[in-house]
Design an enzyme around this catalytic site. Structure first.
Site, mmCIF file in Angstrom:
data_model
loop_
_atom_site.group_PDB
_atom_site.id
_atom_site.type_symbol
_atom_site.label_atom_id
_atom_site.label_comp_id
_atom_site.label_asym_id
_atom_site.label_seq_id
_atom_site.Cartn_x
_atom_site.Cartn_y
_atom_site.Cartn_z
ATOM 1 N N ARG A 78 0.816 -1.221 0.000
ATOM 2 C CA ARG A 78 0.000 0.000 0.000
ATOM 3 C C ARG A 78 0.855 1.279 0.000
ATOM 4 O O ARG A 78 0.486 2.290 0.567
ATOM 5 C CB ARG A 78 -0.953 0.024 1.198
ATOM 6 C CG ARG A 78 -1.948 -1.103 1.245
ATOM 7 C CD ARG A 78 -2.909 -1.063 0.063
ATOM 8 N NE ARG A 78 -3.823 -2.191 0.132
ATOM 9 C CZ ARG A 78 -3.600 -3.394 -0.390
ATOM 10 N NH1 ARG A 78 -2.476 -3.607 -1.073
ATOM 11 N NH2 ARG A 78 -4.463 -4.364 -0.281
ATOM 12 N N SER A 127 -11.498 -0.236 2.488
ATOM 13 C CA SER A 127 -10.756 -0.502 3.726
ATOM 14 C C SER A 127 -10.219 0.813 4.286
ATOM 15 O O SER A 127 -9.411 1.476 3.633
ATOM 16 C CB SER A 127 -9.607 -1.471 3.463
ATOM 17 O OG SER A 127 -10.100 -2.697 2.963
ATOM 18 N N GLU A 166 -5.875 4.265 5.739
ATOM 19 C CA GLU A 166 -5.450 4.072 4.349
ATOM 20 C C GLU A 166 -5.816 5.260 3.466
ATOM 21 O O GLU A 166 -5.014 5.677 2.632
ATOM 22 C CB GLU A 166 -6.072 2.778 3.803
ATOM 23 C CG GLU A 166 -5.577 2.407 2.433
ATOM 24 C CD GLU A 166 -5.964 1.003 2.023
ATOM 25 O OE1 GLU A 166 -6.228 0.791 0.813
ATOM 26 O OE2 GLU A 166 -6.016 0.112 2.890
#
Length: 351
Positions: free
Chosen positions: A160, A239, A343
């Site tokens: 990520r 998410s 995130e």
């Protein structure tokens, strides 16, 4: 190039949250993107780049500067090489690769957002990450004042994360090139256990491309991870927290907290994440800390389908969302000694 003043930004995000921008520029070509960026940089105006808006949390006060919406289009498929303009809708691009019989991104179906955002976040799901197929990223380098081409290695991809995320003020992605695989209509090896079970195969097996894509879409929809205007569980950024990666020492301390809280027979999720590191599940942490599906009584709540998604039930503000996020972070930290990291990118606000 379209220019609007005091323009609402909430409709440009999947959360449908956030105040207006002083100025909103919509650019339909690479040249327009570069011109808008240069104008902002030359005048010292703060710049916010928006693609599909699926990974943004914008403050209620909005953005005091120029918001640049990337609306470029362009798909070029040559053999197994795919080039996408940054503004292309990612889900549509994945469908195109499946129709063309090319493997490599089929398990990334249903992920909202634009193609240009995928290298920034190193988008991944169900055992695939774009870093495994991206060959080059063409971007405007604001520091050098020129267009550059970065190889996969130069993008410095990790979980990520990427060079673009590490230095968010430097690059504006213009185009992304992918190297896909012609496996005779079959997918890449299925690596995610849940997807393999749903497909009725063993991890490592290949399946027809269309089957892989449709299965992932069904799995995502069941978790509220496929956009649907009528379903408030999808008024989210997917998410909200990344899965924590722990050192051996940190994982041992975490394991002890799990035994203390949940009993000796409970084993937390653990996945290898490189030498001396273990990845665990943010969704598991949230659930076991007491924040179950549907948690909350206000206009921002945890999704009824997935504990990892924070959602706008229709009348939330960004502050409502952040209050819920902070409550979850504090609860997980108190229960297990792990601090979750958001995130989505925050604009004008922070946890």
């Amino acid at each position: 190039m379209q220019v609007l003043h005091d323009a609402p930004l909430a409709p440009l995000t999947t959360f449908r949250l956030g105040g207006p921008a002083t100025r909103l520029v919509t650019a339909a070509t690479d040249a327009e993107v570069i011109a808008a960026v240069r104008e902002a940089d030359d005048s010292g105006t703060p710049l916010l780049v928006i693609g599909g808006g699926s990974n943004l949390v914008i403050g209620d006060k909005g953005f005091d500067g120029t918001a640049l919406r990337i609306a470029t289009r362009g798909v070029e498929l040559r053999g197994t090489t795919l080039e996408l303009a940054a503004g292309e809708v990612w889900t549509d691009a994945v469908a195109r690769t499946v129709e063309a019989g090319l493997a490599g991104v089929e398990c990334l179906a249903g992920i909202p957002g634009s193609a240009g955002a995928t290298p920034i976040q190193n988008v991944g799901a169900y055992g695939q990450e774009v870093s495994s197929t991206i060959t080059e990223v063409i971007a405007y380098d604001r520091r050098a004042g020129e267009t550059v081409t970065l190889t996969n290695e130069e993008c410095v991809f990790s979980y990520r994360h990427s060079r673009f995320k590490a230095d968010p003020e430097r690059y504006v992605v213009l185009r992304v090139r992918f190297g896909l695989e012609d496996a005779g209509g079959l997918s890449a090896p299925v690596r995610y256990a849940e997807a393999a079970r749903a497909l009725g195969v063993e991890p490592g097996d290949r399946v027809p491309l269309a089957d892989a894509r449709e299965t992932v879409l069904k799995l995502r929809a069941g978790k509220g991870m496929v956009l649907d205007p009528e379903d408030h569980d999808t008024w989210s950024a997917g998410s909200f927290f990344t899965n924590p990666i722990l050192t051996d020492e940190q994982f041992a301390a975490f394991h002890a907290r799990v035994r203390e809280r949940l009993g000796d027979g409970v084993e937390p999720p653990a996945y290898p994440a490189g030498q001396g590191r273990t990845k665990t599940s943010a969704a598991w942490l949230i659930d076991k800390a007491g924040f179950t599906k549907g948690y909350g009584t206000g206009p921002a709540r945890i999704s009824t389908k997935h504990t990892l998604a924070l959602t706008n039930r229709g009348a939330a503000t960004t502050e409502d969302l952040l209050a819920l996020a902070r409550e979850v972070v504090a609860g997980v930290r108190e229960a297990f000694g792990i601090t979750l990291v958001n995130e989505p990118v925050t604009v004008g606000v922070s946890l």
